[in-house]
Design a protein around this motif. Structure first.
Motif, PDB file in Angstrom:
ATOM      1  N   UNK A 103     -48.454  -1.333   9.949  1.00  8.81           N
ATOM      2  CA  UNK A 103     -48.922  -2.693   9.640  1.00  8.81           C
ATOM      3  C   UNK A 103     -48.829  -3.570  10.885  1.00  8.81           C
ATOM      4  N   UNK A 104     -47.759  -3.412  11.647  1.00 11.08           N
ATOM      5  CA  UNK A 104     -47.605  -4.187  12.874  1.00 11.08           C
ATOM      6  C   UNK A 104     -48.653  -3.782  13.913  1.00 11.08           C
ATOM      7  N   UNK A 105     -49.066  -2.528  13.897  1.00 15.04           N
ATOM      8  CA  UNK A 105     -50.100  -2.065  14.819  1.00 15.04           C
ATOM      9  C   UNK A 105     -51.478  -2.589  14.435  1.00 15.04           C
ATOM     10  N   UNK A 106     -51.647  -3.010  13.179  1.00 15.01           N
ATOM     11  CA  UNK A 106     -52.910  -3.598  12.755  1.00 15.01           C
ATOM     12  C   UNK A 106     -53.819  -2.682  11.971  1.00 15.01           C
ATOM     13  N   UNK A 107     -53.405  -1.422  11.765  1.00 12.11           N
ATOM     14  CA  UNK A 107     -54.269  -0.476  11.067  1.00 12.11           C
ATOM     15  C   UNK A 107     -53.417   0.478  10.258  1.00 12.11           C
ATOM     16  N   UNK A 108     -53.728   0.586   8.970  1.00  7.14           N
ATOM     17  CA  UNK A 108     -53.019   1.505   8.088  1.00  7.14           C
ATOM     18  C   UNK A 108     -54.035   2.465   7.501  1.00  7.14           C
ATOM     19  N   UNK A 109     -53.812   3.730   7.710  1.00  8.78           N
ATOM     20  CA  UNK A 109     -54.666   4.763   7.137  1.00  8.78           C
ATOM     21  C   UNK A 109     -53.819   5.532   6.137  1.00  8.78           C
ATOM     22  N   UNK A 110     -54.304   5.663   4.911  1.00  3.84           N
ATOM     23  CA  UNK A 110     -53.497   6.287   3.866  1.00  3.84           C
ATOM     24  C   UNK A 110     -54.386   7.043   2.882  1.00  3.84           C
ATOM     25  N   UNK A 111     -53.790   8.026   2.192  1.00  7.89           N
ATOM     26  CA  UNK A 111     -54.568   8.739   1.167  1.00  7.89           C
ATOM     27  C   UNK A 111     -54.799   7.820  -0.033  1.00  7.89           C
ATOM     28  N   UNK A 112     -55.929   7.982  -0.674  1.00  8.93           N
ATOM     29  CA  UNK A 112     -56.271   7.174  -1.840  1.00  8.93           C
ATOM     30  C   UNK A 112     -55.547   7.752  -3.051  1.00  8.93           C
ATOM     31  N   UNK A 113     -54.640   6.963  -3.628  1.00  3.53           N
ATOM     32  CA  UNK A 113     -53.857   7.379  -4.790  1.00  3.53           C
ATOM     33  C   UNK A 113     -53.263   8.781  -4.595  1.00  3.53           C
TER      34      UNK A 113
END
Length: 170
Positions: free
Chosen positions: A117-127
């Protein structure tokens, strides 16, 4: 990510801490501790306000894509904000520390998420589906910028507290 800020004037604080121990003035020591904590509280409050108001955006679902309710009813930003803590030490390695307490984060919010979040980008699996991924963006370096904005004020306040206590001990 800068996870904490340590305000220390190691020489001055160590010397003053030793003098406080030798003098044995418990009320001066507790006042010293309280004033250092009070100097760090605006930073903690600002960090909490910043994360609560952090704008997290995504591209959204495309047409024909399925969605659903969030698997958790707990708000992410408020949960992270509640984990921001202050600790103050007046002996050993004296100073003030504002930090993110991992033990106050639920198990499903990893510390790496906060760093991203501090880096500005969050990539995550959907559900939790590892075949479908989403990316969300936010203001980069929100933690670092908030800390930098408060650092001069905290340093001045700590210097003032150290000078006041030193004058009282002499």
């Amino acid at each position: 990510m800068v996870r904490d800020i340590r305000v220390t004037g190691t020489g001055q604080l160590l010397e003053l801490s030793a003098k406080l121990r030798r003098a044995g003035h418990e009320n001066i020591r507790s006042s010293f501790h309280r004033r250092i904590r009070r100097a760090a509280e605006p930073l903690r409050n600002d960090l909490q306000d910043t994360i609560r108001g952090l704008n997290i955006t995504s591209q959204g679902r495309g047409s024909g894509k399925r969605g659903g309710p969030s698997p958790t009813t707990r708000p992410l930003r408020a949960t992270i904000a509640e984990a921001v803590r202050i600790s103050v030490r007046t002996s050993g390695s004296p100073g003030a520390r504002v930090w993110l307490d991992r033990s106050r984060l639920p198990a499903d919010i990893p510390m790496g998420l906060v760093n991203r979040l501090n880096e500005g980008r969050v990539r995550h699996p959907v559900f939790a589906n590892r075949r479908r991924w989403a990316q969300q963006n936010t203001t980069p370096l929100w933690w670092d910028q908030t800390v930098r904005a408060h650092q001069p004020r905290i340093t001045r306040e700590i210097e003032r507290v150290v000078d006041d206590v030193r004058r009282h001990l002499e």
